[in-house]
Scaffold this motif. Structure first.
Motif, short mmCIF file in Angstrom:
data_model
loop_
_atom_site.label_atom_id
_atom_site.label_comp_id
_atom_site.label_asym_id
_atom_site.label_seq_id
_atom_site.Cartn_x
_atom_site.Cartn_y
_atom_site.Cartn_z
N ARG A 84 -9.91 49.60 -3.91
CA ARG A 84 -8.74 49.65 -4.76
C ARG A 84 -9.08 49.30 -6.20
O ARG A 84 -8.71 50.02 -7.14
CB ARG A 84 -7.69 48.66 -4.21
CG ARG A 84 -6.33 48.83 -4.82
CD ARG A 84 -5.35 47.79 -4.27
NE ARG A 84 -4.33 47.52 -5.27
CZ ARG A 84 -4.46 46.60 -6.21
NH1 ARG A 84 -5.53 45.85 -6.26
NH2 ARG A 84 -3.49 46.43 -7.09
N SER A 85 -9.84 48.22 -6.42
CA SER A 85 -10.19 47.84 -7.79
C SER A 85 -11.07 48.91 -8.42
O SER A 85 -10.94 49.19 -9.61
CB SER A 85 -10.95 46.52 -7.85
OG SER A 85 -10.63 45.67 -6.84
N LEU A 86 -11.97 49.50 -7.63
CA LEU A 86 -12.84 50.54 -8.17
C LEU A 86 -12.01 51.71 -8.67
O LEU A 86 -12.24 52.23 -9.76
CB LEU A 86 -13.83 51.00 -7.10
CG LEU A 86 -14.82 52.08 -7.57
CD1 LEU A 86 -15.78 51.50 -8.62
CD2 LEU A 86 -15.63 52.65 -6.42
N PHE A 87 -11.02 52.11 -7.87
CA PHE A 87 -10.13 53.21 -8.26
C PHE A 87 -9.44 52.90 -9.59
O PHE A 87 -9.46 53.71 -10.52
CB PHE A 87 -9.11 53.44 -7.14
CG PHE A 87 -8.02 54.40 -7.50
CD1 PHE A 87 -8.28 55.76 -7.59
CD2 PHE A 87 -6.73 53.94 -7.78
CE1 PHE A 87 -7.28 56.65 -7.95
CE2 PHE A 87 -5.72 54.82 -8.13
CZ PHE A 87 -6.00 56.18 -8.22
N TRP A 91 -9.93 54.90 -13.27
CA TRP A 91 -8.86 55.66 -13.95
C TRP A 91 -8.43 55.00 -15.25
O TRP A 91 -8.13 55.69 -16.23
CB TRP A 91 -7.69 56.01 -13.03
CG TRP A 91 -6.62 54.95 -12.81
CD1 TRP A 91 -6.46 54.20 -11.69
CD2 TRP A 91 -5.56 54.57 -13.70
NE1 TRP A 91 -5.40 53.35 -11.84
CE2 TRP A 91 -4.80 53.55 -13.05
CE3 TRP A 91 -5.17 54.97 -14.98
CZ2 TRP A 91 -3.71 52.93 -13.64
CZ3 TRP A 91 -4.07 54.34 -15.56
CH2 TRP A 91 -3.35 53.35 -14.90
N ILE A 92 -8.43 53.66 -15.30
CA ILE A 92 -8.09 52.98 -16.55
C ILE A 92 -9.12 53.33 -17.62
O ILE A 92 -8.79 53.62 -18.78
CB ILE A 92 -8.00 51.45 -16.36
CG1 ILE A 92 -6.79 51.11 -15.50
CG2 ILE A 92 -7.93 50.73 -17.70
CD1 ILE A 92 -6.69 49.64 -15.14
N CYS A 93 -10.37 53.36 -17.20
CA CYS A 93 -11.46 53.70 -18.10
C CYS A 93 -11.24 55.08 -18.71
O CYS A 93 -11.31 55.26 -19.93
CB CYS A 93 -12.75 53.66 -17.27
SG CYS A 93 -14.22 53.57 -18.22
N ILE A 94 -10.94 56.05 -17.86
CA ILE A 94 -10.78 57.44 -18.33
C ILE A 94 -9.51 57.57 -19.18
O ILE A 94 -9.53 58.16 -20.27
CB ILE A 94 -10.75 58.41 -17.13
CG1 ILE A 94 -12.10 58.36 -16.39
CG2 ILE A 94 -10.45 59.84 -17.59
CD1 ILE A 94 -12.16 59.16 -15.11
N ALA A 95 -8.40 57.00 -18.70
CA ALA A 95 -7.14 57.10 -19.44
C ALA A 95 -7.28 56.47 -20.82
O ALA A 95 -6.89 57.05 -21.84
CB ALA A 95 -6.03 56.41 -18.65
N SER A 96 -7.89 55.28 -20.87
CA SER A 96 -8.05 54.59 -22.13
C SER A 96 -8.99 55.36 -23.08
O SER A 96 -8.76 55.40 -24.29
CB SER A 96 -8.60 53.18 -21.87
OG SER A 96 -9.06 52.61 -23.05
N ALA A 97 -10.00 56.02 -22.49
CA ALA A 97 -10.93 56.80 -23.31
C ALA A 97 -10.21 57.97 -23.98
O ALA A 97 -10.40 58.24 -25.17
CB ALA A 97 -12.08 57.30 -22.46
N PHE A 98 -9.36 58.67 -23.23
CA PHE A 98 -8.62 59.80 -23.80
C PHE A 98 -7.63 59.33 -24.85
O PHE A 98 -7.48 59.96 -25.90
CB PHE A 98 -7.90 60.58 -22.68
CG PHE A 98 -8.82 61.43 -21.85
CD1 PHE A 98 -10.18 61.50 -22.14
CD2 PHE A 98 -8.35 62.18 -20.78
CE1 PHE A 98 -11.05 62.28 -21.39
CE2 PHE A 98 -9.22 62.97 -20.01
CZ PHE A 98 -10.57 63.01 -20.32
N LEU A 99 -6.96 58.20 -24.58
CA LEU A 99 -6.03 57.64 -25.57
C LEU A 99 -6.77 57.29 -26.86
O LEU A 99 -6.30 57.58 -27.97
CB LEU A 99 -5.37 56.37 -25.02
CG LEU A 99 -4.23 56.56 -24.02
CD1 LEU A 99 -3.78 55.21 -23.46
CD2 LEU A 99 -3.05 57.27 -24.70
N THR A 100 -7.96 56.69 -26.71
CA THR A 100 -8.76 56.32 -27.87
C THR A 100 -9.14 57.57 -28.67
O THR A 100 -9.03 57.59 -29.90
CB THR A 100 -10.05 55.60 -27.42
OG1 THR A 100 -9.69 54.53 -26.55
CG2 THR A 100 -10.82 55.07 -28.60
#
Lengths: 123, 226
Positions: A84-87, A91-100
């Protein structure tokens, strides 16, 4: 002789970075202070590009090789990541990267437009 | 045998051999997934797992290579100095873009992590994900994150932006090379810079400068926020 001279400059500036970073009232990475110092010294022409060229080129080209060991220590850390934490981590990593990416693009675009308008040229 | 494996040259040799294979693979397979460092790390982990050699033995020599991250970080200054004229000409948009990017990166990780209740150490490891690995590792230590997870976050960030950027660029009509370069460098560091170079010389140079400024901006923003 040339390479050893270059490495001496890089190591000395790096050490000076550690020293000055230690003087700050808050924690600051010595290597980043070293980077800023080297940049400053190059701007002031105390250090010239040819004083460090080949060695710097080596470090910059193959820097990724030095990150393998920290990655391999993952072996001992897998316990920290259940499914669960890995998931969430990914996704937080990817979402935050696109927002950045989008926030940076938007702010640069806006700044360029404002600068053009204030300088009065074009459009 | 045990003594042999704890020899410093074992860790160094294994790392450099797998890195050489990684470089070879990335030259053959043109995909951001075939990153030399990712390939090498997977090979090293597989090797240690299969042979049952303890991480501590590998780290004896490995730690020597880790030490070299420091001078390599210092040398980033040289790559920025070589693009000084571009930096001077576009300093304001670059500085604003990188600062906004660094802030959005840190805040979005904070907010999203809190929403799903991610453990503190994982959040802290994610925080420096948009800066170049050398700086991210330093910041992971500063934030109380786990360095190995930070490297993973940096890699996932870089690769996902490179895969997603062409789509985002088309969707939002981002045509200005300066905007493309700064956005790539700020969000996905060195991996983004390779993509930026594919788009053009200006994009590549802007992206390289953005790595440096974003690194500095992230340090400053995180000092102010925490």
């Amino acid at each position: 002789m040339r390479i050893i001279g270059q490495l001496t400059i890089i190591a000395t500036v790096g050490f000076a970075g550690t020293f000055f970073a230690g003087l700050l009232p808050f924690p600051f990475p010595g290597s980043i202070m070293g980077m800023l110092l080297l940049f400053l010294m190059m701007t002031l022409r105390i250090v010239k590009t040819e004083h460090v060229r080949e060695s710097a080129q080596f470090f910059l080209t193959y820097m990724a090789a030095f990150f393998i060991v920290p990655t391999v220590t993952l072996i001992e850390k897998v316990g920290m990541l259940d499914g669960r934490s890995l998931f969430h981590f990914i996704w937080i990593c990817i979402a935050s990267a696109f927002l950045t990416f989008l926030a940076t693009a938007a702010s640069v675009k806006l700044t360029l437009r404002l600068l053009h308008r204030s300088s009065g040229d074009k459009s | 045998m045990n003594e042999l494996l704890h020899a410093p040259m074992f860790g160094i040799a294994l790392t450099l051999c797998t890195y050489a294979i990684g470089l070879f693979v990335s030259r053959k397979v043109h995909s951001p997934l075939a990153n030399p460092m990712v390939v090498a790390s997977i090979l090293c982990i597989a090797f240690l797992k299969l042979t049952g050699i303890p991480l501590a033995a590998y780290a004896v020599g490995g730690d020597f290579l880790v030490m070299l991250i420091f001078p390599a970080t210092t040398c980033i200054a040289v790559s920025v100095y070589s693009r000084m004229d571009l930096l001077k000409r576009h300093f304001i948009p670059i500085a604003i873009g990188c600062t906004v990017g660094a802030t959005v990166s840190i805040l979005s990780v904070r907010v999203l992590s809190r929403l799903v209740g991610l453990p503190e150490i994982l959040t802290n490891s994610l925080l420096p994900k948009s800066v170049t690995t050398a700086i991210a590792l330093e910041l992971a230590g500063l934030f109380g994150g786990e360095p190995s997870l930070t490297v993973v976050a940096v890699m996932v960030t870089g690769i996902s932006v490179v895969l997603g950027a062409p789509f985002l660029i088309r969707l939002f009509g981002i045509t200005d090379p300066i905007v493309q370069g700064v956005a790539l460098g700020t969000s996905s560091h060195v991996i983004g810079t390779t993509k930026a170079l594919e788009l053009g010389q200006t994009q590549g140079a802007m992206s390289g400068i953005a790595i440096f400024i974003t690194g500095c901006a992230t340090v400053i923003v995180s000092l102010l926020l925490f």
